[in-house]
Design an enzyme around this catalytic site. Structure first.
Site, mmCIF file in Angstrom:
data_model
loop_
_atom_site.group_PDB
_atom_site.id
_atom_site.type_symbol
_atom_site.label_atom_id
_atom_site.label_comp_id
_atom_site.label_asym_id
_atom_site.label_seq_id
_atom_site.Cartn_x
_atom_site.Cartn_y
_atom_site.Cartn_z
ATOM 1 C CB SER A 46 -0.924 0.014 1.224
ATOM 2 O OG SER A 46 -1.798 -1.082 1.208
ATOM 3 C CB SER A 65 1.068 -5.572 9.363
ATOM 4 O OG SER A 65 -0.180 -4.940 9.196
ATOM 5 C CD GLU A 85 -3.271 -8.918 2.277
ATOM 6 O OE1 GLU A 85 -2.806 -8.145 3.122
ATOM 7 O OE2 GLU A 85 -3.500 -8.594 1.093
#
Length: 414
Positions: A138, A170, A253
């Site tokens: 992202s 993350s 994912e």
């Protein structure tokens, strides 16, 4: 369908149960049992260090990354054996949260596109708890449009030089390696001209800035790249084929998030069974019972949809767009349950402490973390489009940037 264990599966379950019973860190069981309401937070232990220790212990006994081939650090187990292991591992599976991105997303991508040398070098270390991976996808300017990324990779000799920024990464602050998707040709339409790499997160020019969250935790980060050099042999897939490579990561994912995401339903059911309101127990309220029934159906659907996905993997299929369903349902369900719990509790929901107050405070933590689950792995809107177009076969959205070179797409409105 028959979900009873075969004799061979029963023996496997017995072995798994015995090993967990003999080796699990029982002193953490109580904390781990509560942590599904929010994010995992241990009072007196570092989740990364505890996770590494548990992963190492599992790997040494052949219980880590069960479905991976043995030569890559796995056990070569069947999909149903993987399900049995997850059932028997129970709450202790939460200890390996730092490895979930590597095991569930990065590992399968390296396995599909990496060289044999890289697979044999990196995957066993990931399985053994020696290395943690993250995914660098992202970007601030792209929002939910992953293909709108602007991080550049320019070829210089046998290397690539990377400049740009990623966000919401993350685990970047404790990761050793990461998957990185970049733009290598801005003259191509945005879904083309992308290339995937993996890199050492300690490389010169990589800067990680943690982001403080509303729930008080610090799990994701901004990552900046300034003239970061990546050797060409760390490229995954062909130059310009990064979007296709990323689909392997994204499908894994969504399957991983959808199957692992705690919805809070068991805790909510127990809480309503004991919460005394002005007119009686919460579970005796007709509206609350209706909500609990609806959530029970969804929880069951999530469970068996996950089993269906695992069955598809057993046939050699790549996780498909249908796995977006589980992630979409689980994310919204998590937020709905937390919201209703807070409505039932009123002002008491903001308190934390012993006994009942602690449980009420856990729902507050769950509510604060729940919006991120509706963004991670694709927003609700993106997932609905995927389901509509790729699962149901409905017409796609109108795209004004289709087949337009990326550097010709307007970036500012009037």
């Amino acid at each position: 369908m028959n979900f009873d264990d075969t004799p061979q599966e029963a023996e496997f379950r017995k072995l798994a149960r015995q090993w967990v019973e003999a080796n699990a860190p029982k002193e953490l069981e109580a904390e781990l049992s509560k942590s599904s309401l929010g994010r995992i937070r241990l009072q007196h232990h570092d989740i990364v260090e505890v996770g590494k220790a548990w992963q190492r212990k599992k790997a040494a006994a052949g219980w880590a990354c069960l479905h991976w081939p043995k030569e890559y650090g796995g056990r070569g187990a069947t999909p149903i054996e993987r399900v049995i292991w997850q059932q028997e591992e129970g709450v202790y599976g939460k200890l390996t949260q730092p490895f979930q991105i590597g095991e569930g997303m990065c590992g399968p991508t390296v396995m599909a596109y990496g060289s044999e040398q890289h697979k044999r070098h990196y995957l066993p270390k990931l399985a053994a708890g020696e290395q943690i991976w993250c995914q660098l996808f992202s970007e601030p300017a792209g929002g939910s449009d992953l293909a709108g990324l602007r991080t550049r990779a320019e070829k210089k000799g046998d290397d690539w030089v990377i400049n740009g920024q990623k966000i919401w990464t993350s685990g970047a602050h404790y990761s050793d390696y990461g998957l990185l998707i970049t733009r290598t040709d801005p003259n191509e339409p945005k879904h083309k001209g992308l290339t995937m790499f993996f890199l050492d997160m300690k490389s010169p020019g990589v800067e990680v800035r943690p982001i403080k969250q509303a729930n008080g935790m610090q799990e994701f980060n901004e990552v900046y790249f300034t003239d970061v050099v990546i050797p060409d042999h760390q490229r995954l897939g062909a130059v310009g084929d990064g979007w296709n490579v990323s689909l392997t990561t994204l499908m894994n994912e969504r399957m991983s998030i959808g199957s692992r995401l705690a919805t809070g339903f068991p805790e909510m059911f127990e809480f309503c069974s004991n919460l005394m309101l002005e007119d009686g127990l919460a579970i005796d309220d007709r509206a609350t019972r209706s909500k609990l029934a609806s959530w029970a159906v969804k929880a069951s659907g999530l469970k068996y949809t996950s089993y269906r996905a695992i069955s598809a993997l057993s046939k050699g299929d790549r996780p498909g767009p249908e796995n977006s369903i589980g992630k979409l349902v689980a994310g919204s369900m998590l937020q709905d349950i937390a919201t209703h719990a807070m409505d039932l509790e009123g002002a008491a929901g903001v308190f934390t402490g012993a006994a009942e107050e602690e449980a009420q405070g856990q729902f507050q933590a769950m509510l604060l973390s729940s919006p991120s689950m509706r963004i991670a792995g694709g927003t609700d809107e993106i997932l609905r489009n995927i389901i509509a177009e790729r699962v149901l076969g409905l017409p796609g959205d109108i795209r004004v940037d289709k087949n337009v070179p990326f550097n010709k797409i307007p970036t500012k409105g009037r």
